[in-house]
Design a protein around this motif. Sequence first.
Motif, PDB file in Angstrom:
ATOM      1  N   THR A  15       0.834  -1.193   0.000  1.00  0.00           N
ATOM      2  CA  THR A  15       0.000   0.000   0.000  1.00  0.00           C
ATOM      3  C   THR A  15       0.875   1.251   0.000  1.00  0.00           C
ATOM      4  O   THR A  15       1.735   1.404   0.881  1.00  0.00           O
ATOM      5  N   LEU A  17       0.766   5.258   0.305  1.00  0.00           N
ATOM      6  CA  LEU A  17       0.029   6.471   0.630  1.00  0.00           C
ATOM      7  C   LEU A  17       0.870   7.640   0.130  1.00  0.00           C
ATOM      8  O   LEU A  17       1.961   7.902   0.653  1.00  0.00           O
ATOM      9  N   PHE A 121      -2.916   5.144  -2.794  1.00  0.00           N
ATOM     10  CA  PHE A 121      -3.888   6.160  -2.396  1.00  0.00           C
ATOM     11  C   PHE A 121      -3.212   7.520  -2.568  1.00  0.00           C
ATOM     12  O   PHE A 121      -2.159   7.772  -1.971  1.00  0.00           O
ATOM     13  N   VAL A 152      -6.433   4.942  -6.156  1.00  0.00           N
ATOM     14  CA  VAL A 152      -7.608   5.616  -5.597  1.00  0.00           C
ATOM     15  C   VAL A 152      -7.180   7.040  -5.253  1.00  0.00           C
ATOM     16  O   VAL A 152      -6.132   7.242  -4.619  1.00  0.00           O
ATOM     17  N   THR A 153      -7.959   8.042  -5.688  1.00  0.00           N
ATOM     18  CA  THR A 153      -7.590   9.439  -5.453  1.00  0.00           C
ATOM     19  C   THR A 153      -8.586  10.122  -4.520  1.00  0.00           C
ATOM     20  O   THR A 153      -9.785   9.834  -4.546  1.00  0.00           O
ATOM     21  N   TYR A 154      -8.055  11.023  -3.707  1.00  0.00           N
ATOM     22  CA  TYR A 154      -8.863  11.902  -2.867  1.00  0.00           C
ATOM     23  C   TYR A 154      -8.384  13.331  -3.115  1.00  0.00           C
ATOM     24  O   TYR A 154      -7.184  13.619  -2.984  1.00  0.00           O
ATOM     25  N   LEU A 189      -8.031  10.119   4.911  1.00  0.00           N
ATOM     26  CA  LEU A 189      -7.141   9.123   5.496  1.00  0.00           C
ATOM     27  C   LEU A 189      -7.931   8.067   6.272  1.00  0.00           C
ATOM     28  O   LEU A 189      -7.562   6.890   6.278  1.00  0.00           O
ATOM     29  N   SER A 191     -10.964   7.084   5.476  1.00  0.00           N
ATOM     30  CA  SER A 191     -11.571   6.240   4.441  1.00  0.00           C
ATOM     31  C   SER A 191     -10.573   5.198   3.941  1.00  0.00           C
ATOM     32  O   SER A 191     -10.909   4.027   3.758  1.00  0.00           O
ATOM     33  N   MET A 192      -9.320   5.649   3.725  1.00  0.00           N
ATOM     34  CA  MET A 192      -8.282   4.719   3.294  1.00  0.00           C
ATOM     35  C   MET A 192      -8.071   3.632   4.336  1.00  0.00           C
ATOM     36  O   MET A 192      -7.977   2.439   4.009  1.00  0.00           O
ATOM     37  N   SER A 195     -10.758   1.072   4.298  1.00  0.00           N
ATOM     38  CA  SER A 195     -10.585   0.183   3.151  1.00  0.00           C
ATOM     39  C   SER A 195      -9.560  -0.908   3.460  1.00  0.00           C
ATOM     40  O   SER A 195      -9.761  -2.082   3.121  1.00  0.00           O
ATOM     41  N   LEU A 196      -8.471  -0.530   4.140  1.00  0.00           N
ATOM     42  CA  LEU A 196      -7.433  -1.504   4.470  1.00  0.00           C
ATOM     43  C   LEU A 196      -7.932  -2.514   5.504  1.00  0.00           C
ATOM     44  O   LEU A 196      -7.615  -3.700   5.420  1.00  0.00           O
ATOM     45  N   ILE A 207     -12.170  -1.848  -2.367  1.00  0.00           N
ATOM     46  CA  ILE A 207     -12.072  -0.417  -2.642  1.00  0.00           C
ATOM     47  C   ILE A 207     -13.223   0.309  -1.950  1.00  0.00           C
ATOM     48  O   ILE A 207     -14.368  -0.156  -1.990  1.00  0.00           O
TER      49      ILE A 207
END
Length: 223
Positions: A15, A17, A121, A152-154, A189, A191-192, A195-196, A207
């Motif tokens: 992963t 970040l 991310f 995945v974008t924020y 963060l 939300s990420m 997801s993990l 996702i």
Amino acid sequence: MTDGMHHMRQKCLPTYLVIDVSTSMSQHEQVLNQTLKKLHSTLANSPRVSEFAHMSIIAFSTQPWVVIEMTDMEYVPGMPEVACDGMTNYGAAFDLVRDRIDIDLPALTAQGKAVLRPIMFFLTDGAPTDADWESAFRSLVDKGRRRRPHVVTYGFGAAPEEVLGRIATKAAFVADGSSGQDEALSTALHSMLNSLVASAQADELLIPAQATGYKSVPLEYLD
């Protein structure tokens, strides 16, 4: 290796970040560092999640750098603080992620792990300041590369929706303005992390379907 032997190995989701720490992020620097500390604490105290989702944190502005190399966060004693300054150069960040993937994934495989395709991310509050970022991105997600990451974008602040949609291969989110930018950053963060956690429980990548305070952006690039 037989399928049976493969399934006996610990699955690992590399992963990445990747966080914008350009000058425009300066007003969020304290919240960013506080949220990263919370992220570290949660993962360090969730061995199942941290073992499944090995993580590397990369910060980028004019140049990118590795804040934490790919690791099980349970073994990271503390989260280094980041300082915000400089331009918003996407391309150099994508190049660094590509380089790190080519280092990290063989190392994880050598540890005896069943390595899944990595996920990146990407968090930003602004548009890219480098004109040629797209070539670096195409190289990163080239379908000819088995190690290409899911993305995945924020985005919040001045991050353009169309760019977020072009970069994402799995999901793109832009803050809907219902909360302040500090809250949007910490929510991304969170939300990420959710997801993990869900991915570790399912033993496969899951996702996020939505993020509080964000709206989904149509994807231009489909994995």
